[in-house]
Scaffold this motif. Structure first.
Motif, PDB file in Angstrom:
ATOM      1  N   LEU A 174      48.436  38.245  46.710  1.00 60.36           N
ATOM      2  CA  LEU A 174      48.867  37.113  47.840  1.00 60.36           C
ATOM      3  C   LEU A 174      47.875  37.607  48.869  1.00 60.36           C
ATOM      4  N   LYS A 175      47.266  38.766  48.939  1.00 60.26           N
ATOM      5  CA  LYS A 175      46.428  39.272  50.058  1.00 60.26           C
ATOM      6  C   LYS A 175      44.899  38.653  49.952  1.00 60.26           C
ATOM      7  N   LEU A 176      44.878  38.111  48.739  1.00 61.37           N
ATOM      8  CA  LEU A 176      43.441  37.492  48.477  1.00 61.37           C
ATOM      9  C   LEU A 176      43.725  36.061  48.592  1.00 61.37           C
ATOM     10  N   CYS A 177      43.343  35.534  49.777  1.00 58.13           N
ATOM     11  CA  CYS A 177      43.678  33.925  50.128  1.00 58.13           C
ATOM     12  C   CYS A 177      42.354  33.299  50.189  1.00 58.13           C
ATOM     13  N   GLU A 178      41.326  33.485  49.329  1.00 58.87           N
ATOM     14  CA  GLU A 178      40.082  32.497  49.393  1.00 58.87           C
ATOM     15  C   GLU A 178      40.524  31.200  48.670  1.00 58.87           C
ATOM     16  N   TYR A 179      39.768  30.322  49.273  1.00 59.06           N
ATOM     17  CA  TYR A 179      39.849  28.948  48.837  1.00 59.06           C
ATOM     18  C   TYR A 179      39.324  28.828  47.314  1.00 59.06           C
ATOM     19  N   ASN A 180      38.089  29.250  47.165  1.00 56.94           N
ATOM     20  CA  ASN A 180      37.612  29.201  45.732  1.00 56.94           C
ATOM     21  C   ASN A 180      38.231  30.285  44.726  1.00 56.94           C
ATOM     22  N   ARG A 181      39.302  29.839  43.857  1.00 55.67           N
ATOM     23  CA  ARG A 181      39.982  30.908  43.262  1.00 55.67           C
ATOM     24  C   ARG A 181      39.618  30.970  41.762  1.00 55.67           C
ATOM     25  N   PHE A 182      39.473  32.124  41.325  1.00 55.94           N
ATOM     26  CA  PHE A 182      39.258  32.276  39.739  1.00 55.94           C
ATOM     27  C   PHE A 182      40.255  33.431  39.615  1.00 55.94           C
ATOM     28  N   THR A 183      41.649  32.960  38.966  1.00 55.55           N
ATOM     29  CA  THR A 183      42.646  33.854  39.065  1.00 55.55           C
ATOM     30  C   THR A 183      42.444  35.024  38.087  1.00 55.55           C
ATOM     31  N   LYS A 184      41.944  34.673  36.851  1.00 54.44           N
ATOM     32  CA  LYS A 184      41.792  35.856  35.992  1.00 54.44           C
ATOM     33  C   LYS A 184      41.033  36.968  36.785  1.00 54.44           C
ATOM     34  N   GLY A 185      40.056  36.519  37.491  1.00 53.96           N
ATOM     35  CA  GLY A 185      39.171  37.568  38.167  1.00 53.96           C
ATOM     36  C   GLY A 185      39.917  38.377  39.188  1.00 53.96           C
ATOM     37  N   ILE A 186      40.804  37.489  40.058  1.00 51.71           N
ATOM     38  CA  ILE A 186      41.680  38.120  40.901  1.00 51.71           C
ATOM     39  C   ILE A 186      42.613  38.997  40.350  1.00 51.71           C
ATOM     40  N   PHE A 187      43.295  38.635  39.312  1.00 52.35           N
ATOM     41  CA  PHE A 187      44.059  39.588  38.716  1.00 52.35           C
ATOM     42  C   PHE A 187      43.558  40.912  38.571  1.00 52.35           C
ATOM     43  N   SER A 188      42.391  40.929  37.769  1.00 51.08           N
ATOM     44  CA  SER A 188      41.490  41.987  37.297  1.00 51.08           C
ATOM     45  C   SER A 188      41.010  43.117  38.708  1.00 51.08           C
ATOM     46  N   TRP A 189      40.702  42.128  39.721  1.00 52.19           N
ATOM     47  CA  TRP A 189      40.179  43.008  40.793  1.00 52.19           C
ATOM     48  C   TRP A 189      41.502  43.573  41.538  1.00 52.19           C
ATOM     49  N   VAL A 190      42.370  43.148  41.588  1.00 51.79           N
ATOM     50  CA  VAL A 190      43.554  43.870  42.344  1.00 51.79           C
ATOM     51  C   VAL A 190      43.811  45.237  41.691  1.00 51.79           C
ATOM     52  N   GLY A 191      43.669  45.174  40.331  1.00 50.74           N
ATOM     53  CA  GLY A 191      43.662  46.679  39.742  1.00 50.74           C
ATOM     54  C   GLY A 191      45.144  46.852  39.137  1.00 50.74           C
ATOM     55  N   PHE A 192      45.569  48.203  39.457  1.00 47.67           N
ATOM     56  CA  PHE A 192      47.032  48.474  39.195  1.00 47.67           C
ATOM     57  C   PHE A 192      46.743  48.841  37.678  1.00 47.67           C
ATOM     58  N   ASN A 193      48.242  49.456  37.280  1.00 46.61           N
ATOM     59  CA  ASN A 193      48.237  49.841  35.934  1.00 46.61           C
ATOM     60  C   ASN A 193      48.754  48.651  34.888  1.00 46.61           C
ATOM     61  N   THR A 194      47.483  48.254  34.156  1.00 46.01           N
ATOM     62  CA  THR A 194      47.822  47.036  33.406  1.00 46.01           C
ATOM     63  C   THR A 194      47.876  47.419  31.783  1.00 46.01           C
ATOM     64  N   LYS A 195      48.679  46.777  31.292  1.00 48.84           N
ATOM     65  CA  LYS A 195      48.931  46.863  29.838  1.00 48.84           C
ATOM     66  C   LYS A 195      48.488  45.175  29.252  1.00 48.84           C
ATOM     67  N   TYR A 196      47.653  44.998  28.211  1.00 47.51           N
ATOM     68  CA  TYR A 196      47.620  43.917  27.487  1.00 47.51           C
ATOM     69  C   TYR A 196      48.228  43.874  26.038  1.00 47.51           C
ATOM     70  N   ILE A 197      49.102  42.980  25.699  1.00 49.65           N
ATOM     71  CA  ILE A 197      49.350  42.839  24.507  1.00 49.65           C
ATOM     72  C   ILE A 197      49.170  41.551  23.693  1.00 49.65           C
ATOM     73  N   GLU A 198      48.646  41.751  22.517  1.00 49.96           N
ATOM     74  CA  GLU A 198      48.125  40.790  21.649  1.00 49.96           C
ATOM     75  C   GLU A 198      49.065  39.834  21.037  1.00 49.96           C
ATOM     76  N   TYR A 199      48.901  38.600  20.785  1.00 50.65           N
ATOM     77  CA  TYR A 199      49.690  38.010  19.729  1.00 50.65           C
ATOM     78  C   TYR A 199      48.889  36.774  19.122  1.00 50.65           C
ATOM     79  N   ASP A 200      49.456  36.319  18.039  1.00 50.09           N
ATOM     80  CA  ASP A 200      48.772  35.122  17.357  1.00 50.09           C
ATOM     81  C   ASP A 200      48.819  33.986  18.169  1.00 50.09           C
TER      82      ASP A 200
END
Length: 311
Positions: A174-200
Motif C-alpha cells: 500500500l505504500k506504493l501509490c503510483e497511478y500507473n500500476r502493474f501489480t505483478k511487478g509491484i508484488f515482486s518489487w516489495v520483496g519479502f519471503n515468497t513461495k510459489y506453488i504450481e498447479y494445473d
C-alpha cells in the motif's frame, strides 16, 4: 480467531458470482472440519459492470454480513480494482482471487500452511499448464523473458494475481501509490519471503474472458515501462549508433569526392537513408514520449478509481 480477507475483482461476472461464493464457503467449511479455524470476509470490487454483477453481490451481502463490496462509477480496469480491494480489505491475511474460479480456492489451506508453518510472507500461484491460443502463449512467454532481462526484479513466468499475503506484506504494498500500476511487478518489487506453488490450469467456471490480445499487449508494454528504463537506454544507443553511421557516411562521401571526383547521383539511396534516420528518430521519440506520458499521468494526481457505492 485470525481473519482472511478475500479481494475479488469483478467485471461482468454475473454467471460466476454465486459459483465462486459457494466454492469458497465449501473450502472454509472443510478447513474448519480439519481444525483450521479462520474467519473470512469477502471484498468484491465491481469494476463498472453492465450486467447484474452488482445485484448478485448485494444479494449475497443481504444473506452474509461477511460479504462487502466496492462499486466503481465506471470501468477503471483490473489494476484499479485490485488497488481498491487492498485499500479496503481487513484481516490478518489477504488473498487476491479471480471470481471465475481459475484461481482454485482449494489451494488456500496449502497456502496458509506455508505461511504459518514455514514462515513465508506471501504465497503466489503459478499455472503449469494452460490451454490458450499459441500466439498468446508465445507472446506471454516472450514478455516474461524480456521484462526479466530489463527489470531489476524478477517476475515469475505464468504467475497469477492469486496469492495469499500477510498483513505486513499488504501494508508495504500500500505504500506504493503510483497511478500507473502493474501489480505483478509491484508484488515482486516489495520483496519479502515468497513461495510459489504450481498447479494445473483450469477452465473458467462460467462466462468468458474480457481480455483481448490488444489489451494484453498494452498491459505488457505497461509492465515494461513501469519497471524498467532499458527502453530509454536502447533509444540512446540506437540514436548514438545512427549518428556514428552518418559520420562514417559523411567521411566516405568527402573522401570519394576528393580522390574520385563528384559523386554519382543516387536519389533512391539518399531518400532511403533519410527515411531510415527519420524512422530511428521517431522510434526514439516514441519511447521517450511513452515515459513522458507516464510522468504526465502521475503529476496530474488523479485517483486510481472513483467509488459510487460501498458497503
Amino acid at each position: 480467531m485470525e481473519t482472511i480477507g478475500l479481494i475479488v475483482p469483478c467485471y461482468n461476472e454475473e454467471p460466476s458470482i454465486n459459483l465462486f461464493y459457494d466454492e469458497v464457503e465449501r473450502v472454509f467449511n472443510e478447513m474448519k472440519e480439519n481444525n483450521m479455524n479462520y474467519n473470512h470476509e469477502y471484498w468484491f470490487v465491481n469494476d463498472g459492470s453492465s450486467d447484474n454483477t452488482l445485484s448478485l453481490i448485494k444479494n449475497l451481502r443481504s444473506k452474509d454480513k461477511n460479504v462487502h463490496y466496492v462499486s466503481f462509477s465506471r470501468n477503471f480496469g483490473k489494476e484499479s480494482a485490485m488497488a481498491a480491494g487492498l485499500d479496503n480489505v481487513g484481516g490478518d491475511y489477504v488473498a487476491v482471487m479471480d471470481v471465475d474460479l481459475q484461481d482454485p480456492p482449494a489451494l488456500l489451506p496449502k497456502m496458509i500452511k506455508y505461511i504459518k508453518e514455514d514462515g513465508y510472507d506471501v504465497v503466489g500461484c503459478v499455472q503449469k499448464t494452460r490451454k490458450q491460443n499459441p500466439v498468446r502463449a508465445f507472446l506471454s512467454s516472450s514478455f516474461y523473458k524480456v521484462i526479466n532481462k530489463m527489470s531489476d526484479v524478477e517476475i515469475k513466468q505464468n504467475v497469477r494475481d492469486y496469492r495469499l499475503m500477510t498483513r505486513q506484506y499488504v501494508d508495504n504494498v500500500l505504500k506504493l501509490c503510483e497511478y500507473n500500476r502493474f501489480t505483478k511487478g509491484i508484488f515482486s518489487w516489495v520483496g519479502f519471503n515468497t513461495k510459489y506453488i504450481e498447479y494445473d490450469g483450469v477452465e473458467r467456471a462460467a462466462g468468458e474472458s474480457h481480455w483481448s490480445l490488444y489489451q494484453l499487449l498494452e498491459y505488457s508494454l505497461e509492465g515494461i515501462v513501469d519497471f524498467s528504463d532499458v527502453p530509454l537506454k536502447v533509444a540512446t544507443w540506437v540514436g548514438g549508433f545512427s549518428f556514428f553511421i552518418s559520420i562514417i557516411g559523411l567521411i566516405f562521401v568527402v573522401l570519394r569526392a576528393i580522390f574520385f571526383g563528384g559523386a554519382v547521383s543516387g536519389w533512391p539511396s539518399l531518400v532511403s537513408i533519410i527515411l531510415f534516420i527519420n524512422g530511428v528518430q521517431l522510434f526514439c521519440l516514441g519511447i521517450a514520449g511513452n515515459y513522458i506520458g507516464k510522468i504526465y499521468l502521475e503529476t496530474k494526481n488523479r485517483p486510481k478509481y472513483i467509488v459510487k457505492e460501498k458497503e
